[in-house]
Design a protein around this motif. Structure first.
Motif, PDB file in Angstrom:
ATOM      1  N   LYS A  68       0.837  -1.190   0.000  1.00  0.00           N
ATOM      2  CA  LYS A  68       0.000   0.000   0.000  1.00  0.00           C
ATOM      3  C   LYS A  68       0.878   1.248   0.000  1.00  0.00           C
ATOM      4  O   LYS A  68       1.593   1.502   0.967  1.00  0.00           O
ATOM      5  N   PRO A  69       0.837   2.033  -1.039  1.00  0.00           N
ATOM      6  CA  PRO A  69       1.643   3.263  -1.065  1.00  0.00           C
ATOM      7  C   PRO A  69       1.263   4.257   0.032  1.00  0.00           C
ATOM      8  O   PRO A  69       2.084   5.082   0.422  1.00  0.00           O
ATOM      9  N   SER A  70       0.040   4.170   0.555  1.00  0.00           N
ATOM     10  CA  SER A  70      -0.360   5.084   1.628  1.00  0.00           C
ATOM     11  C   SER A  70       0.412   4.820   2.915  1.00  0.00           C
ATOM     12  O   SER A  70       0.520   5.700   3.772  1.00  0.00           O
ATOM     13  N   LYS A  71       0.964   3.617   3.059  1.00  0.00           N
ATOM     14  CA  LYS A  71       1.767   3.278   4.239  1.00  0.00           C
ATOM     15  C   LYS A  71       3.076   4.059   4.287  1.00  0.00           C
ATOM     16  O   LYS A  71       3.681   4.194   5.345  1.00  0.00           O
ATOM     17  N   LEU A  72       3.518   4.564   3.147  1.00  0.00           N
ATOM     18  CA  LEU A  72       4.780   5.306   3.113  1.00  0.00           C
ATOM     19  C   LEU A  72       4.707   6.588   3.931  1.00  0.00           C
ATOM     20  O   LEU A  72       5.711   7.032   4.478  1.00  0.00           O
ATOM     21  N   LEU A  73       3.540   7.186   4.008  1.00  0.00           N
ATOM     22  CA  LEU A  73       3.393   8.423   4.770  1.00  0.00           C
ATOM     23  C   LEU A  73       3.346   8.163   6.266  1.00  0.00           C
ATOM     24  O   LEU A  73       3.929   8.903   7.042  1.00  0.00           O
ATOM     25  N   THR A  74       2.680   7.098   6.676  1.00  0.00           N
ATOM     26  CA  THR A  74       2.441   6.883   8.099  1.00  0.00           C
ATOM     27  C   THR A  74       3.450   5.977   8.783  1.00  0.00           C
ATOM     28  O   THR A  74       3.571   6.023  10.004  1.00  0.00           O
ATOM     29  N   THR A  75       4.177   5.175   8.053  1.00  0.00           N
ATOM     30  CA  THR A  75       5.143   4.274   8.683  1.00  0.00           C
ATOM     31  C   THR A  75       6.294   5.074   9.278  1.00  0.00           C
ATOM     32  O   THR A  75       6.976   5.803   8.581  1.00  0.00           O
ATOM     33  N   GLY A  76       6.468   4.943  10.570  1.00  0.00           N
ATOM     34  CA  GLY A  76       7.571   5.592  11.249  1.00  0.00           C
ATOM     35  C   GLY A  76       7.335   7.028  11.642  1.00  0.00           C
ATOM     36  O   GLY A  76       8.261   7.682  12.124  1.00  0.00           O
ATOM     37  N   ILE A  77       6.121   7.528  11.489  1.00  0.00           N
ATOM     38  CA  ILE A  77       5.885   8.931  11.830  1.00  0.00           C
ATOM     39  C   ILE A  77       6.025   9.166  13.336  1.00  0.00           C
ATOM     40  O   ILE A  77       6.556  10.182  13.773  1.00  0.00           O
ATOM     41  N   GLY A  78       5.606   8.192  14.114  1.00  0.00           N
ATOM     42  CA  GLY A  78       5.724   8.329  15.562  1.00  0.00           C
ATOM     43  C   GLY A  78       7.165   8.324  16.023  1.00  0.00           C
ATOM     44  O   GLY A  78       7.580   9.163  16.834  1.00  0.00           O
ATOM     45  N   ILE A  79       7.962   7.391  15.518  1.00  0.00           N
ATOM     46  CA  ILE A  79       9.368   7.318  15.919  1.00  0.00           C
ATOM     47  C   ILE A  79      10.142   8.520  15.397  1.00  0.00           C
ATOM     48  O   ILE A  79      11.093   8.975  16.029  1.00  0.00           O
ATOM     49  N   TYR A  80       9.733   9.062  14.266  1.00  0.00           N
ATOM     50  CA  TYR A  80      10.409  10.249  13.735  1.00  0.00           C
ATOM     51  C   TYR A  80      10.253  11.414  14.707  1.00  0.00           C
ATOM     52  O   TYR A  80      11.240  12.024  15.120  1.00  0.00           O
TER      53      TYR A  80
END
Length: 99
Positions: A68-80
């Motif tokens: 899912k390309p939409s996962k690219l935006l949300t994956t790791g946003i919290g750890i960032y």
């Protein structure tokens, strides 16, 4: 390593890089002695711009490697943002002690 796991750890490292960038900006702007909300929001704005800019770089590299390309935006946003905040406090404190 799976692409989403790699993106997660890339975002962790980018959070540290953004914290260093925010600290350098704070020093160059002459706001090192201040501890008010303006310094925090200028750093948060810079971190958010850095996240958005690196999102497009990550998107170019990993677009066809994830389901899912939409996962690219949300994956790791919290750890960032968590790593950015922790390391910015650390770098800011060290800069104030040594500066």
């Amino acid at each position: 390593m799976k692409p989403l796991n790699l993106i997660y750890w890339i975002r962790f490292g980018l959070g540290i890089a953004a914290a260093a960038l925010c600290t350098v900006y704070t020093i160059l702007a002459g706001n090192l002695a201040q501890t008010d909300v303006k310094v925090f929001f200028s750093g948060a704005s810079l971190a958010l711009l850095f996240y958005i800019a690196t999102y497009y770089i990550i998107k170019l590299k990993f677009l066809y490697k994830v389901e899912k390309p939409s996962k690219l935006l949300t994956t790791g946003i919290g750890i960032y943002f968590f790593s950015w905040l922790v390391f910015w406090v650390l770098f800011f404190t060290l800069a104030r002690v040594w500066g």
